[in-house]
Scaffold this motif. Structure first.
Motif, PDB file in Angstrom:
ATOM      1  N   ARG A  80       4.981   5.707   3.637  1.00  0.00           N
ATOM      2  CA  ARG A  80       4.889   6.756   2.626  1.00  0.00           C
ATOM      3  C   ARG A  80       6.091   6.703   1.677  1.00  0.00           C
ATOM      4  O   ARG A  80       6.693   7.721   1.349  1.00  0.00           O
ATOM      5  CB  ARG A  80       4.802   8.126   3.283  1.00  0.00           C
ATOM      6  N   ALA A  81       6.404   5.486   1.235  1.00  0.00           N
ATOM      7  CA  ALA A  81       7.583   5.266   0.390  1.00  0.00           C
ATOM      8  C   ALA A  81       7.160   4.613  -0.919  1.00  0.00           C
ATOM      9  O   ALA A  81       6.866   3.408  -0.956  1.00  0.00           O
ATOM     10  CB  ALA A  81       8.598   4.396   1.129  1.00  0.00           C
ATOM     11  N   VAL A  82       7.127   5.386  -1.996  1.00  0.00           N
ATOM     12  CA  VAL A  82       6.700   4.869  -3.289  1.00  0.00           C
ATOM     13  C   VAL A  82       7.736   3.920  -3.867  1.00  0.00           C
ATOM     14  O   VAL A  82       7.393   2.893  -4.462  1.00  0.00           O
ATOM     15  CB  VAL A  82       6.428   6.024  -4.270  1.00  0.00           C
ATOM     16  N   GLY A  83       9.037   4.232  -3.696  1.00  0.00           N
ATOM     17  CA  GLY A  83      10.091   3.385  -4.247  1.00  0.00           C
ATOM     18  C   GLY A  83      10.027   1.969  -3.704  1.00  0.00           C
ATOM     19  O   GLY A  83       9.984   1.000  -4.483  1.00  0.00           O
ATOM     20  N   PRO A  84      10.050   1.766  -2.383  1.00  0.00           N
ATOM     21  CA  PRO A  84       9.923   0.407  -1.836  1.00  0.00           C
ATOM     22  C   PRO A  84       8.635  -0.283  -2.249  1.00  0.00           C
ATOM     23  O   PRO A  84       8.613  -1.502  -2.435  1.00  0.00           O
ATOM     24  CB  PRO A  84       9.967   0.643  -0.331  1.00  0.00           C
ATOM     25  N   LEU A  85       7.560   0.486  -2.406  1.00  0.00           N
ATOM     26  CA  LEU A  85       6.295  -0.113  -2.844  1.00  0.00           C
ATOM     27  C   LEU A  85       6.466  -0.721  -4.233  1.00  0.00           C
ATOM     28  O   LEU A  85       6.063  -1.859  -4.481  1.00  0.00           O
ATOM     29  CB  LEU A  85       5.208   0.962  -2.853  1.00  0.00           C
ATOM     30  N   ARG A  86       7.073   0.035  -5.138  1.00  0.00           N
ATOM     31  CA  ARG A  86       7.252  -0.455  -6.505  1.00  0.00           C
ATOM     32  C   ARG A  86       8.189  -1.655  -6.535  1.00  0.00           C
ATOM     33  O   ARG A  86       7.944  -2.637  -7.251  1.00  0.00           O
ATOM     34  CB  ARG A  86       7.791   0.668  -7.381  1.00  0.00           C
ATOM     35  N   ARG A  87       9.259  -1.603  -5.747  1.00  0.00           N
ATOM     36  CA  ARG A  87      10.191  -2.737  -5.706  1.00  0.00           C
ATOM     37  C   ARG A  87       9.499  -3.984  -5.151  1.00  0.00           C
ATOM     38  O   ARG A  87       9.740  -5.093  -5.632  1.00  0.00           O
ATOM     39  CB  ARG A  87      11.409  -2.383  -4.849  1.00  0.00           C
ATOM     40  N   ALA A  88       8.650  -3.803  -4.136  1.00  0.00           N
ATOM     41  CA  ALA A  88       7.929  -4.942  -3.567  1.00  0.00           C
ATOM     42  C   ALA A  88       7.007  -5.572  -4.604  1.00  0.00           C
ATOM     43  O   ALA A  88       6.917  -6.808  -4.713  1.00  0.00           O
ATOM     44  CB  ALA A  88       7.127  -4.493  -2.345  1.00  0.00           C
ATOM     45  N   ALA A  89       6.334  -4.729  -5.386  1.00  0.00           N
ATOM     46  CA  ALA A  89       5.418  -5.240  -6.408  1.00  0.00           C
ATOM     47  C   ALA A  89       6.178  -6.010  -7.482  1.00  0.00           C
ATOM     48  O   ALA A  89       5.775  -7.114  -7.885  1.00  0.00           O
ATOM     49  CB  ALA A  89       4.629  -4.096  -7.021  1.00  0.00           C
ATOM     50  N   ILE A  90       7.296  -5.450  -7.946  1.00  0.00           N
ATOM     51  CA  ILE A  90       8.068  -6.103  -9.012  1.00  0.00           C
ATOM     52  C   ILE A  90       8.695  -7.399  -8.514  1.00  0.00           C
ATOM     53  O   ILE A  90       8.639  -8.439  -9.186  1.00  0.00           O
ATOM     54  CB  ILE A  90       9.151  -5.141  -9.543  1.00  0.00           C
ATOM     55  N   LEU A  91       9.294  -7.349  -7.322  1.00  0.00           N
ATOM     56  CA  LEU A  91       9.957  -8.541  -6.786  1.00  0.00           C
ATOM     57  C   LEU A  91       8.953  -9.661  -6.526  1.00  0.00           C
ATOM     58  O   LEU A  91       9.213 -10.832  -6.864  1.00  0.00           O
ATOM     59  CB  LEU A  91      10.695  -8.181  -5.498  1.00  0.00           C
TER      60      LEU A  91
END
Length: 434
Positions: A294-305
């Motif tokens: 339930r972590a939006v920040g890590p999700l976005r970082r994973a997508a960008i990276l």
């Protein structure tokens, strides 16, 4: 005492099952009956198979072989002319048919393949007054030329042929079609009440009275029609399979040389897929962890990276294809005319990694977020754009239109999934809020 000779050309079905059971015991093959697959998901380089009816609900495996037979990839293809006709008067060859009920009746059988001839024989042996085959072919095949492909001489030399000759052999074998088995042919040939009608369009009328019509009962023996979206066993099938199948079939219409060249260049795409899938798998794992946490920040970082790494990988692949493509083409085919034709379309292949890496990453993101429905919808729209590009482009630019269609499809998938990406973060936010 001498063994009793076979009365038919095939062993009885129960005896075949006895043989399989014996083989299972001797080879100690672990077999579980009554188990059905529900879905398959990638997991850390392996496959997680979710099943029902087994002692455990899921199985982790390196390889999965879906030996479902021909029925596993499609459904009966029903002729359009039976639409609205009472099922009491027609059946598909895959249906259970009460042949005893056909005694004294006239029967029409669509087709003259193996299943058509077997059904005709059953109807005649059950006492049907007449059986007529409705055949669109100009003549019935009599020689199974495809059987020669299994010979030792063919398999030894096939690998050494160039692509154009390999295609000629295979295309000829399929185009000539296969006759029904000899035993089935002998069963029907002894009946004078069986008639063949060639060059007959598949249109007829069938009713209970039979007056002035082809017959009292119709057996439709069309082949299986492939399904797009899901297999017969409920295991999801990616629509991209149909895309690449259509690409090969459409290539065949451009001539043998173009077909061979396209087949060579498709191997580049397979290699690209293996490499870009590595980044997609990483995105899948990271996004799955982020959504689960339930972590939006890590999700976005994973997508960008993942997207940045995939972009770098696609640049490397494009460079390798641009400078090493001619050498790879020469390794895959020795035919000069095929090599020259493949070089004409190599630029399309070179730009494929750059236009498709985004779709690979979004595949990983949506799979990791368990949002396969959105992926399916995007794929269907992309397929429509792909087919539209080809239909418009083929008369104008020929074989180039096939490659342009792949480019359009990849770009459409990337853009449409990028548009749907906020739904992934919304899903994580919903999970985040109790």
């Amino acid at each position: 005492m001498a063994a009793k000779p076979w009365s038919r050309d095939k062993i009885p079905r129960p005896m075949w099952m006895d043989y399989l059971s014996w083989y299972r015991r001797v080879m100690q093959v672990p077999v579980e009956n009554g188990v059905a697959p529900a879905r398959v998901e990638p997991e850390e380089g392996l496959l997680r198979l979710h099943v029902t009816g087994a002692a455990q609900n899921s199985i982790l495996t390196r390889k999965l072989v879906m030996a479902t037979g021909r029925n596993g990839t499609g459904a009966p293809q029903i002729p359009a002319f039976v639409t609205g006709l009472d099922r009491a008067f027609w059946a598909h060859s895959a249906d259970p048919i009460d042949f005893a009920a056909l005694r004294g009746k006239r029967v029409a059988v669509v087709g003259v393949g193996a299943s058509a001839v077997d059904n005709a024989a059953e109807a005649l042996e059950a006492g049907a007054s007449e059986v007529r085959h409705l055949i669109r072919r100009t003549k019935t095949p009599t020689v199974n030329k495809f059987m020669g492909i299994g010979s030792y001489g063919f398999t030894c030399d096939f690998a050494g042929m160039d692509d154009a000759w390999r295609w000629r052999f295979m295309n000829y074998s399929f185009a000539t079609q296969s006759p029904s088995p000899r035993g089935s042919t002998l069963r029907v040939s002894r009946h004078p009440r069986r008639h063949l009608g060639h060059r007959i369009p598949h249109r007829c009328a069938v009713d209970g009275a039979g007056a002035g019509h082809v017959g009292h009962h119709l057996v439709a023996c069309h082949p299986q029609r492939a399904l797009c979206g899901s297999g017969r066993d409920g295991v999801p099938v990616h629509p991209a399979q149909n895309l690449y199948t259509s690409f090969v079939f459409l290539s065949a219409g451009q001539g043998d040389v173009n077909l061979a060249a396209n087949q060579v260049l498709l191997q580049f795409l397979h290699l690209f897929s293996y490499m870009l899938d590595a980044f997609a798998f990483s995105a899948e794992a990271l996004v799955g962890q982020a959504v689960g946490a339930r972590a939006v920040g890590p999700l976005r970082r994973a997508a960008i990276l993942s997207g940045k790494w995939a972009l770098g990988g696609s640049l490397i692949l494009t460079t390798a294809a641009l400078f090493g493509g001619p050498q790879l083409i020469a390794l895959m085919t020795t035919a000069p005319h095929v090599q020259a034709e493949a070089m004409r379309y190599l630029p399309w292949v070179c730009i494929m990694p750059l236009v498709s890496f985004g779709s690979f990453i979004f595949d990983g993101i949506f799979i990791g977020a368990t949002m396969s429905r959105q992926m399916r919808n995007v794929m269907f729209v992309s397929l429509i754009l792909y087919l539209a590009t080809i239909l418009i482009g083929l008369p104008l630019i020929g074989n180039h239109a096939l490659w342009l269609g792949l480019i359009v499809m990849s770009l459409a998938r990337t853009l449409l999934m990028a548009r749907s990406y906020p739904q992934v973060e919304a899903k994580a936010r919903v999970a985040q809020d109790p």
